[in-house]
Design a protein around this motif. Structure first.
Motif, PDB file in Angstrom:
ATOM      1  N   MET A   1       0.856  -1.187   0.000  1.00 12.74           N
ATOM      2  CA  MET A   1       0.000   0.000   0.000  1.00 12.74           C
ATOM      3  C   MET A   1       0.897   1.244   0.000  1.00 12.74           C
ATOM      4  O   MET A   1       1.954   1.240   0.626  1.00 12.74           O
ATOM      5  CB  MET A   1      -0.898   0.012   1.226  1.00 12.74           C
ATOM      6  CG  MET A   1      -1.797  -1.208   1.345  1.00 12.74           C
ATOM      7  SD  MET A   1      -3.152  -1.195   0.188  1.00 12.74           S
ATOM      8  CE  MET A   1      -4.328  -0.215   1.100  1.00 12.74           C
TER       9      MET A   1
ATOM     10  N   GLU B   1      -3.973   5.381   2.612  1.00  9.46           N
ATOM     11  CA  GLU B   1      -3.266   4.324   1.890  1.00  9.46           C
ATOM     12  C   GLU B   1      -4.173   3.676   0.848  1.00  9.46           C
ATOM     13  O   GLU B   1      -5.339   3.382   1.122  1.00  9.46           O
ATOM     14  CB  GLU B   1      -2.750   3.266   2.858  1.00  9.46           C
ATOM     15  CG  GLU B   1      -1.609   3.763   3.717  1.00  9.46           C
ATOM     16  CD  GLU B   1      -0.998   2.667   4.564  1.00  9.46           C
ATOM     17  OE1 GLU B   1      -1.645   1.608   4.765  1.00  9.46           O
ATOM     18  OE2 GLU B   1       0.127   2.881   5.037  1.00  9.46           O
ATOM     19  N   PHE B   2      -3.587   3.465  -0.342  1.00  8.03           N
ATOM     20  CA  PHE B   2      -4.276   2.791  -1.445  1.00  8.03           C
ATOM     21  C   PHE B   2      -3.293   1.835  -2.113  1.00  8.03           C
ATOM     22  O   PHE B   2      -2.085   2.054  -2.079  1.00  8.03           O
ATOM     23  CB  PHE B   2      -4.769   3.800  -2.491  1.00  8.03           C
ATOM     24  CG  PHE B   2      -5.883   4.674  -2.005  1.00  8.03           C
ATOM     25  CD1 PHE B   2      -7.187   4.225  -1.989  1.00  8.03           C
ATOM     26  CD2 PHE B   2      -5.617   5.957  -1.554  1.00  8.03           C
ATOM     27  CE1 PHE B   2      -8.215   5.033  -1.533  1.00  8.03           C
ATOM     28  CE2 PHE B   2      -6.627   6.776  -1.100  1.00  8.03           C
ATOM     29  CZ  PHE B   2      -7.931   6.310  -1.087  1.00  8.03           C
ATOM     30  N   PRO B   3      -3.817   0.804  -2.776  1.00  8.69           N
ATOM     31  CA  PRO B   3      -2.934  -0.154  -3.443  1.00  8.69           C
ATOM     32  C   PRO B   3      -2.356   0.369  -4.761  1.00  8.69           C
ATOM     33  O   PRO B   3      -1.379  -0.186  -5.271  1.00  8.69           O
ATOM     34  CB  PRO B   3      -3.832  -1.368  -3.692  1.00  8.69           C
ATOM     35  CG  PRO B   3      -5.213  -0.806  -3.732  1.00  8.69           C
ATOM     36  CD  PRO B   3      -5.202   0.368  -2.784  1.00  8.69           C
ATOM     37  N   SER B   4      -2.947   1.455  -5.324  1.00 15.28           N
ATOM     38  CA  SER B   4      -2.477   1.953  -6.626  1.00 15.28           C
ATOM     39  C   SER B   4      -2.900   3.403  -6.828  1.00 15.28           C
ATOM     40  O   SER B   4      -3.775   3.914  -6.119  1.00 15.28           O
ATOM     41  CB  SER B   4      -3.076   1.104  -7.753  1.00 15.28           C
ATOM     42  OG  SER B   4      -4.486   1.297  -7.800  1.00 15.28           O
TER      43      SER B   4
ATOM     44  N   LYS C   1     -14.618  10.424  -6.345  1.00 16.94           N
ATOM     45  CA  LYS C   1     -15.771  10.271  -5.449  1.00 16.94           C
ATOM     46  C   LYS C   1     -15.844  11.442  -4.468  1.00 16.94           C
ATOM     47  O   LYS C   1     -16.896  12.057  -4.282  1.00 16.94           O
ATOM     48  CB  LYS C   1     -15.657   8.951  -4.689  1.00 16.94           C
ATOM     49  CG  LYS C   1     -16.767   8.710  -3.702  1.00 16.94           C
ATOM     50  CD  LYS C   1     -16.544   7.409  -2.955  1.00 16.94           C
ATOM     51  CE  LYS C   1     -17.537   7.275  -1.821  1.00 16.94           C
ATOM     52  NZ  LYS C   1     -17.215   6.157  -0.949  1.00 16.94           N
TER      53      LYS C   1
ATOM     54  N   GLN D   1      -4.500   4.344  -9.407  1.00 18.79           N
ATOM     55  CA  GLN D   1      -5.871   4.256  -9.931  1.00 18.79           C
ATOM     56  C   GLN D   1      -6.890   4.233  -8.804  1.00 18.79           C
ATOM     57  O   GLN D   1      -7.953   4.860  -8.912  1.00 18.79           O
ATOM     58  CB  GLN D   1      -6.032   3.018 -10.833  1.00 18.79           C
ATOM     59  CG  GLN D   1      -5.240   3.082 -12.114  1.00 18.79           C
ATOM     60  CD  GLN D   1      -3.760   2.744 -11.941  1.00 18.79           C
ATOM     61  OE1 GLN D   1      -3.339   2.221 -10.898  1.00 18.79           O
ATOM     62  NE2 GLN D   1      -2.962   3.048 -12.947  1.00 18.79           N
ATOM     63  N   ALA D   2      -6.586   3.516  -7.731  1.00 17.08           N
ATOM     64  CA  ALA D   2      -7.508   3.484  -6.587  1.00 17.08           C
ATOM     65  C   ALA D   2      -7.584   4.858  -5.928  1.00 17.08           C
ATOM     66  O   ALA D   2      -8.669   5.303  -5.529  1.00 17.08           O
ATOM     67  CB  ALA D   2      -7.058   2.434  -5.574  1.00 17.08           C
ATOM     68  N   ALA D   3      -6.459   5.558  -5.839  1.00 19.29           N
ATOM     69  CA  ALA D   3      -6.450   6.916  -5.285  1.00 19.29           C
ATOM     70  C   ALA D   3      -7.256   7.857  -6.177  1.00 19.29           C
ATOM     71  O   ALA D   3      -7.994   8.720  -5.687  1.00 19.29           O
ATOM     72  CB  ALA D   3      -5.016   7.418  -5.129  1.00 19.29           C
ATOM     73  N   GLU D   4      -7.141   7.685  -7.495  1.00 18.96           N
ATOM     74  CA  GLU D   4      -7.896   8.516  -8.433  1.00 18.96           C
ATOM     75  C   GLU D   4      -9.401   8.310  -8.261  1.00 18.96           C
ATOM     76  O   GLU D   4     -10.171   9.273  -8.254  1.00 18.96           O
ATOM     77  CB  GLU D   4      -7.498   8.198  -9.876  1.00 18.96           C
ATOM     78  CG  GLU D   4      -8.275   8.996 -10.901  1.00 18.96           C
ATOM     79  CD  GLU D   4      -7.875   8.656 -12.323  1.00 18.96           C
ATOM     80  OE1 GLU D   4      -8.135   9.489 -13.198  1.00 18.96           O
ATOM     81  OE2 GLU D   4      -7.313   7.569 -12.564  1.00 18.96           O
ATOM     82  N   GLN D   5      -9.826   7.063  -8.103  1.00 20.37           N
ATOM     83  CA  GLN D   5     -11.251   6.784  -7.916  1.00 20.37           C
ATOM     84  C   GLN D   5     -11.770   7.434  -6.638  1.00 20.37           C
ATOM     85  O   GLN D   5     -12.875   7.982  -6.610  1.00 20.37           O
ATOM     86  CB  GLN D   5     -11.504   5.273  -7.911  1.00 20.37           C
ATOM     87  CG  GLN D   5     -11.302   4.627  -9.267  1.00 20.37           C
ATOM     88  CD  GLN D   5     -12.135   5.297 -10.348  1.00 20.37           C
ATOM     89  OE1 GLN D   5     -13.337   5.470 -10.214  1.00 20.37           O
ATOM     90  NE2 GLN D   5     -11.486   5.689 -11.429  1.00 20.37           N
ATOM     91  N   GLU D   6     -10.969   7.387  -5.582  1.00 22.10           N
ATOM     92  CA  GLU D   6     -11.366   8.031  -4.330  1.00 22.10           C
ATOM     93  C   GLU D   6     -11.426   9.544  -4.496  1.00 22.10           C
ATOM     94  O   GLU D   6     -12.326  10.199  -3.980  1.00 22.10           O
ATOM     95  CB  GLU D   6     -10.403   7.658  -3.206  1.00 22.10           C
ATOM     96  CG  GLU D   6     -10.746   8.288  -1.879  1.00 22.10           C
ATOM     97  CD  GLU D   6     -12.107   7.866  -1.330  1.00 22.10           C
ATOM     98  OE1 GLU D   6     -12.698   8.647  -0.548  1.00 22.10           O
ATOM     99  OE2 GLU D   6     -12.591   6.766  -1.666  1.00 22.10           O
TER     100      GLU D   6
END
Length: 103
Positions: A3, A24-27, A37, A29-34
């Motif tokens: 992470m 913390e995010f795994p990528s 949102k 892309q996951a941070a971008e989605q958050e």
């Protein structure tokens, strides 16, 4: 799973509200989605308060302080308008199928 901590700073013109805790995010892309949102939620509140969106941007840095992404709040509204075919008063929207640049 490794992470990475990302920091979601909010820029409004020349002022920056710094995120000192991060998440913390795994990528990226996951941070971008958050970020998308969170920006949509904040846009809804700002619109209800009659505030401007043009100058508000999430600037996302990784744990080393490198800028990995910038998400203008207005892009969340324009993306929705383009996908739904809804015109936004006072904004020129790209033709369907053309790209929207985030920064």
């Amino acid at each position: 799973m490794v992470m990475t901590r990302f920091y979601f700073h909010i820029r409004h013109g020349d002022q920056v509200e710094r995120d000192l805790e991060g998440i913390e995010f795994p990528s990226v892309q996951a941070a971008e989605q958050e970020a998308l949102k969170a920006a949509r939620e904040m846009v809804a509140e700002l619109v209800m308060q009659g505030q401007r969106l043009q100058d508000k941007i999430f600037e996302i840095d990784d744990e080393d302080g490198n800028r990995v992404l910038a998400v203008p709040f207005l892009s969340t509204v324009i993306d929705w308008a383009v996908l739904s075919g809804t015109p936004l008063r006072g904004y020129l929207l790209p033709e369907p199928g053309s790209a929207i640049l985030a920064c």
